[in-house]
Design a protein around this motif. Structure first.
Motif, mmCIF file in Angstrom:
data_model
loop_
_atom_site.group_PDB
_atom_site.id
_atom_site.type_symbol
_atom_site.label_atom_id
_atom_site.label_comp_id
_atom_site.label_asym_id
_atom_site.label_seq_id
_atom_site.Cartn_x
_atom_site.Cartn_y
_atom_site.Cartn_z
ATOM 1 N N ARG A 138 1.090 -1.081 0.257
ATOM 2 C CA ARG A 138 -0.095 -0.525 -0.007
ATOM 3 C C ARG A 138 1.050 1.288 -0.576
ATOM 4 O O ARG A 138 0.485 2.347 -0.357
ATOM 5 N N GLU A 139 1.928 1.007 0.521
ATOM 6 C CA GLU A 139 3.101 2.442 0.557
ATOM 7 C C GLU A 139 3.486 2.290 -0.265
ATOM 8 O O GLU A 139 4.362 3.850 -0.911
ATOM 9 N N MET A 140 3.646 1.256 -1.477
ATOM 10 C CA MET A 140 4.428 2.045 -2.641
ATOM 11 C C MET A 140 3.731 3.385 -4.124
ATOM 12 O O MET A 140 4.500 3.945 -4.166
ATOM 13 N N PRO A 141 2.488 3.108 -3.561
ATOM 14 C CA PRO A 141 2.003 4.147 -4.965
ATOM 15 C C PRO A 141 2.212 5.393 -4.218
ATOM 16 O O PRO A 141 2.186 7.395 -4.806
ATOM 17 N N LYS A 142 2.625 5.715 -2.515
ATOM 18 C CA LYS A 142 2.382 6.913 -2.324
ATOM 19 C C LYS A 142 4.555 7.339 -2.478
ATOM 20 O O LYS A 142 5.030 8.705 -2.498
ATOM 21 N N ILE A 144 5.838 6.421 -4.744
ATOM 22 C CA ILE A 144 6.208 6.993 -5.881
ATOM 23 C C ILE A 144 5.791 8.574 -5.699
ATOM 24 O O ILE A 144 6.614 9.350 -7.070
ATOM 25 N N GLU A 145 4.329 8.805 -5.632
ATOM 26 C CA GLU A 145 4.005 10.404 -5.133
ATOM 27 C C GLU A 145 4.650 11.141 -4.870
ATOM 28 O O GLU A 145 5.152 12.251 -5.085
ATOM 29 N N HIS A 146 5.877 10.409 -3.532
ATOM 30 C CA HIS A 146 6.845 11.629 -3.561
ATOM 31 C C HIS A 146 8.317 11.168 -3.785
ATOM 32 O O HIS A 146 9.149 11.908 -3.382
ATOM 33 N N GLY A 147 8.395 10.977 -5.534
ATOM 34 C CA GLY A 147 10.148 10.782 -5.939
ATOM 35 C C GLY A 147 10.663 9.684 -5.831
ATOM 36 O O GLY A 147 11.855 10.083 -6.334
ATOM 37 N N VAL A 148 10.101 9.019 -5.464
ATOM 38 C CA VAL A 148 10.627 7.687 -5.088
ATOM 39 C C VAL A 148 10.261 6.179 -5.926
ATOM 40 O O VAL A 148 9.211 5.714 -5.471
ATOM 41 N N SER A 149 10.457 6.717 -7.184
ATOM 42 C CA SER A 149 9.436 5.824 -8.258
ATOM 43 C C SER A 149 10.166 4.425 -8.441
ATOM 44 O O SER A 149 9.135 3.347 -9.384
ATOM 45 N N SER A 150 11.118 4.067 -7.985
ATOM 46 C CA SER A 150 11.080 2.274 -7.657
ATOM 47 C C SER A 150 11.728 1.595 -6.935
ATOM 48 O O SER A 150 11.900 2.063 -5.731
ATOM 49 N N PHE A 151 11.233 0.197 -6.719
ATOM 50 C CA PHE A 151 12.021 -0.524 -5.324
ATOM 51 C C PHE A 151 12.872 -1.776 -6.175
ATOM 52 O O PHE A 151 12.314 -2.521 -7.341
ATOM 53 N N LYS A 152 13.752 -1.891 -5.187
ATOM 54 C CA LYS A 152 14.496 -3.468 -5.740
ATOM 55 C C LYS A 152 13.921 -4.624 -4.790
ATOM 56 O O LYS A 152 13.889 -4.245 -3.365
ATOM 57 N N LEU A 153 14.202 -5.339 -5.197
ATOM 58 C CA LEU A 153 13.856 -6.489 -4.662
ATOM 59 C C LEU A 153 14.537 -7.357 -5.573
ATOM 60 O O LEU A 153 15.704 -7.108 -6.101
ATOM 61 N N PHE A 154 14.752 -9.058 -4.279
ATOM 62 C CA PHE A 154 15.818 -10.022 -4.253
ATOM 63 C C PHE A 154 15.801 -11.334 -4.409
ATOM 64 O O PHE A 154 15.043 -11.517 -3.178
ATOM 65 N N MET A 155 16.295 -12.153 -5.022
ATOM 66 C CA MET A 155 15.900 -12.952 -5.450
ATOM 67 C C MET A 155 16.577 -14.063 -4.947
ATOM 68 O O MET A 155 16.633 -15.316 -4.620
ATOM 69 N N ALA A 156 17.861 -13.279 -4.322
ATOM 70 C CA ALA A 156 19.160 -14.085 -3.574
ATOM 71 C C ALA A 156 18.266 -13.275 -2.407
ATOM 72 O O ALA A 156 17.672 -12.891 -1.847
ATOM 73 N N TYR A 157 20.158 -14.164 -0.833
ATOM 74 C CA TYR A 157 20.201 -13.669 0.316
ATOM 75 C C TYR A 157 18.652 -14.244 0.893
ATOM 76 O O TYR A 157 17.986 -13.277 1.643
ATOM 77 N N PRO A 158 18.566 -15.116 1.071
ATOM 78 C CA PRO A 158 17.877 -16.136 1.680
ATOM 79 C C PRO A 158 17.519 -15.269 3.204
ATOM 80 O O PRO A 158 18.465 -15.834 4.198
ATOM 81 N N GLY A 159 16.322 -15.029 3.845
ATOM 82 C CA GLY A 159 16.324 -14.653 5.106
ATOM 83 C C GLY A 159 16.972 -13.360 5.625
ATOM 84 O O GLY A 159 16.179 -12.675 6.921
ATOM 85 N N VAL A 160 17.679 -12.428 4.486
ATOM 86 C CA VAL A 160 17.756 -11.426 4.799
ATOM 87 C C VAL A 160 17.406 -10.375 3.937
ATOM 88 O O VAL A 160 15.807 -9.766 4.452
ATOM 89 N N PHE A 161 17.101 -10.101 2.902
ATOM 90 C CA PHE A 161 16.069 -9.249 1.835
ATOM 91 C C PHE A 161 15.524 -10.101 0.649
ATOM 92 O O PHE A 161 14.990 -9.249 -0.294
ATOM 93 N N VAL A 174 1.781 -4.491 -8.544
ATOM 94 C CA VAL A 174 1.104 -2.318 -8.139
ATOM 95 C C VAL A 174 2.206 -1.637 -8.343
ATOM 96 O O VAL A 174 1.591 -0.705 -9.323
ATOM 97 N N ALA A 175 3.432 -2.138 -9.405
ATOM 98 C CA ALA A 175 3.744 -1.218 -9.533
ATOM 99 C C ALA A 175 3.831 -0.946 -11.201
ATOM 100 O O ALA A 175 3.915 0.363 -11.263
ATOM 101 N N GLY A 176 3.545 -2.050 -11.671
ATOM 102 C CA GLY A 176 2.583 -1.779 -12.857
ATOM 103 C C GLY A 176 1.200 -0.877 -13.628
ATOM 104 O O GLY A 176 1.093 -0.556 -13.688
ATOM 105 N N ASP A 177 1.054 -0.935 -11.724
ATOM 106 C CA ASP A 177 -0.727 -0.308 -11.588
ATOM 107 C C ASP A 177 -0.265 1.242 -11.397
ATOM 108 O O ASP A 177 -0.459 2.441 -12.215
ATOM 109 N N ALA A 178 1.213 1.343 -10.453
ATOM 110 C CA ALA A 178 0.683 2.599 -10.546
ATOM 111 C C ALA A 178 2.292 3.339 -10.992
ATOM 112 O O ALA A 178 2.600 4.542 -10.680
ATOM 113 N N GLY A 179 3.187 2.875 -11.933
ATOM 114 C CA GLY A 179 3.907 3.651 -12.373
ATOM 115 C C GLY A 179 5.032 2.978 -11.997
ATOM 116 O O GLY A 179 6.304 4.050 -12.944
ATOM 117 N N GLY A 180 5.423 2.360 -11.078
ATOM 118 C CA GLY A 180 6.441 1.872 -10.532
ATOM 119 C C GLY A 180 7.593 1.380 -11.449
ATOM 120 O O GLY A 180 7.153 0.598 -12.211
#
Ligand SMILES: [Zn+2]
Length: 463
Positions: A138-142, A144-161, A174-180
């Protein structure tokens, strides 16, 4: 001082090379004119004869002060952004980290505080999502409005990221809908952890095994999976630090289908290899990063990808750890070596060397290091080009100077250089950040706190 005139240089942007004088007023480029045709007056005139006049670099992947493996990346926002300026980079996009159990906003605020009042150049943020759940989605679209429009995810580092495929799919939706834009660390971390455990059980503890267990196929597999998940979600995808030729092939195949899939590589994958990881006496630890360095043969595929636009951006993934006192944590167990390399100061020079070596053209140099990262992350044309209205982030670059890269002379707060002893042609001479000189003929005249947070728009390669 409000008006600056740069005369006599060759202005290079992603689109053009032209001899032009550049007029700067109130921190912005206001006009370009054919040489010796203008009668502009200025408070300061910079003679750029025989030099290039290029946009300041945009490094879209840095980790100042990143907490990792029980320690912190050794560059603070103060030392790291100063080193960036020395190297001709005038904007960084760093990664704010969401702490598990806390909100994305709390992570962003914590990183804003670290940067505020400390930066020599301008900065922006992506957010690392450590925990994809109803609240953070739910925070992602907000954000994006505040100028932080990209989000990093990890398929590595189990238990951490690490995020599982379901979490990744939800975040992409969510990114697809909100333009992120979702940025992906694409390595199959679950499989890698098995290989790490097996290697250590065999007594394979040296740094070079870091490269052996993090297999190219597991980068390619994760890249493929990320692409398919993005297709299902109807979202764009940006894959960070691509190092394996098999992963480049996945990106190329996706792009051939017309999918909005983008790839970044880093200087370390273009100039270093598993030969460095195999250096004796634990020296290989200096080159431990993830994705790992690959055998030399992969470099040709990366250069080719940069030429054919299957790879679009070169960032540094700057994440320095000192050899003494930090990389040491992994003596006797490569899996405990903090992952990361210094490089924020070296990127523009190394890529200019690639021009000299014939890998890329001058305009492609500016495109992959300035213009495309700015467009990719919603900063263009404020950043990444020299044009009327753009921020006057300008570098006077001497293409004829030679320099030898070394920890003795670099400005990054780390006790080694990944390129120690390498001689390159070309050197930053003068750097302006929003019209203010911060490097004046190889003297630092900037100060901490003059850099400001830059809110970003959306990725400009979509729609
Ligand atoms: Zn990174």
């Amino acid at each position: 001082m409000t008006r600056t005139l740069i005369t006599g240089g060759l202005v290079i942007t992603a689109a053009d090379e032209l001899h032009a004088d550049v007029l700067i007023e109130h921190g912005r480029v206001v006009a370009l004119a054919a040489p010796e045709t203008q009668e502009w007056t200025a408070d300061r005139v910079i003679d750029a004869s025989q030099k290039y006049v290029i946009p300041g670099g945009v490094d879209a992947h840095t980790h100042m002060e990143l907490p990792f493996g029980g320690t912190f990346a050794s560059d603070t926002f103060e030392t790291g952004t100063r080193a960036a300026a020395w190297g001709g980079t005038t904007t960084i996009v760093d990664f704010a980290v969401q702490v598990k159990g806390e909100s994305l906003h709390a992570g962003l605020n914590a990183w804003m505080e670290k940067a505020d009042g400390n930066c020599a150049i301008d900065y922006a943020f992506h957010v690392i999502m450590s925990d994809v759940n109803e609240t953070t989605l739910r925070e992602m679209p907000k954000l994006i409005e505040h100028g932080v429009s990209s989000f990093k995810l990890f398929m590595a580092y189990p238990g951490v990221f690490f995020s599982d495929d379901g979490q990744i799919l939800r975040a992409m939706q969510v990114a697809g809908d909100a333009g992120g834009l979702i940025m992906m660390h694409a390595e199959n971390g679950i499989a890698i952890d098995v290989l790490v455990e097996q290697a250590l059980a065999r007594g394979e503890t040296d740094p070079r095994y870091h490269g052996e267990v993090r297999k190219a196929l597991l980068e390619a597999e994760a890249t493929h999976r990320a692409i398919q998940l993005a297709r299902v979600a109807g979202a764009p995808l940006y894959v960070v630090h691509v190092s394996a030729q098999e992963a480049v092939a996945e990106l190329a195949a996706a792009r051939d289908m017309g999918l909005p899939v983008f790839g970044e590589t880093c200087p370390q994958y273009l100039f270093l290899s598993t030969d460095n990881l195999a250096e004796p006496d634990f020296e290989g630890a200096k080159y431990v990063c993830s994705t790992p360095l690959r055998p030399k043969e992969h470099q040709a595929a990366l250069w080719r990808g940069l030429r054919t636009n299957d790879l679009q951006v070169v960032s540094t993934d700057h994440c320095p750890f000192c050899f003494v006192g930090q990389k040491d944590l992994g003596r006797g167990d490569f899996s405990k070596i903090p992952n990361g390399l210094p490089g924020v100061e070296n990127r523009m020079d190394l890529l200019h060397q690639a021009v000299v070596d014939g890998h890329i053209s001058r305009r492609r140099w500016i495109e992959i290091a300035c213009a495309t990262p700015a467009r990719m992350f919603g900063l263009y044309p404020q950043k990444g080009t020299i044009a009327p209205g753009a921020d006057a982030d300008v570098v006077i670059y001497d293409p004829h100077a030679t320099q030898t890269l070394s920890a003795e002379t670099h400005h990054m707060n780390v006790d080694y250089s990944a390129y120690e002893g390498k001689t390159v042609t070309g050197q930053v001479e003068t750097v302006l950040s929003r019209g203010e000189v911060v490097i004046d003929q190889r003297k630092y005249v900037g100060h901490a706190g003059r850099g400001v947070f830059v809110p970003r728009g959306l990725c400009q390669y979509l729609g």
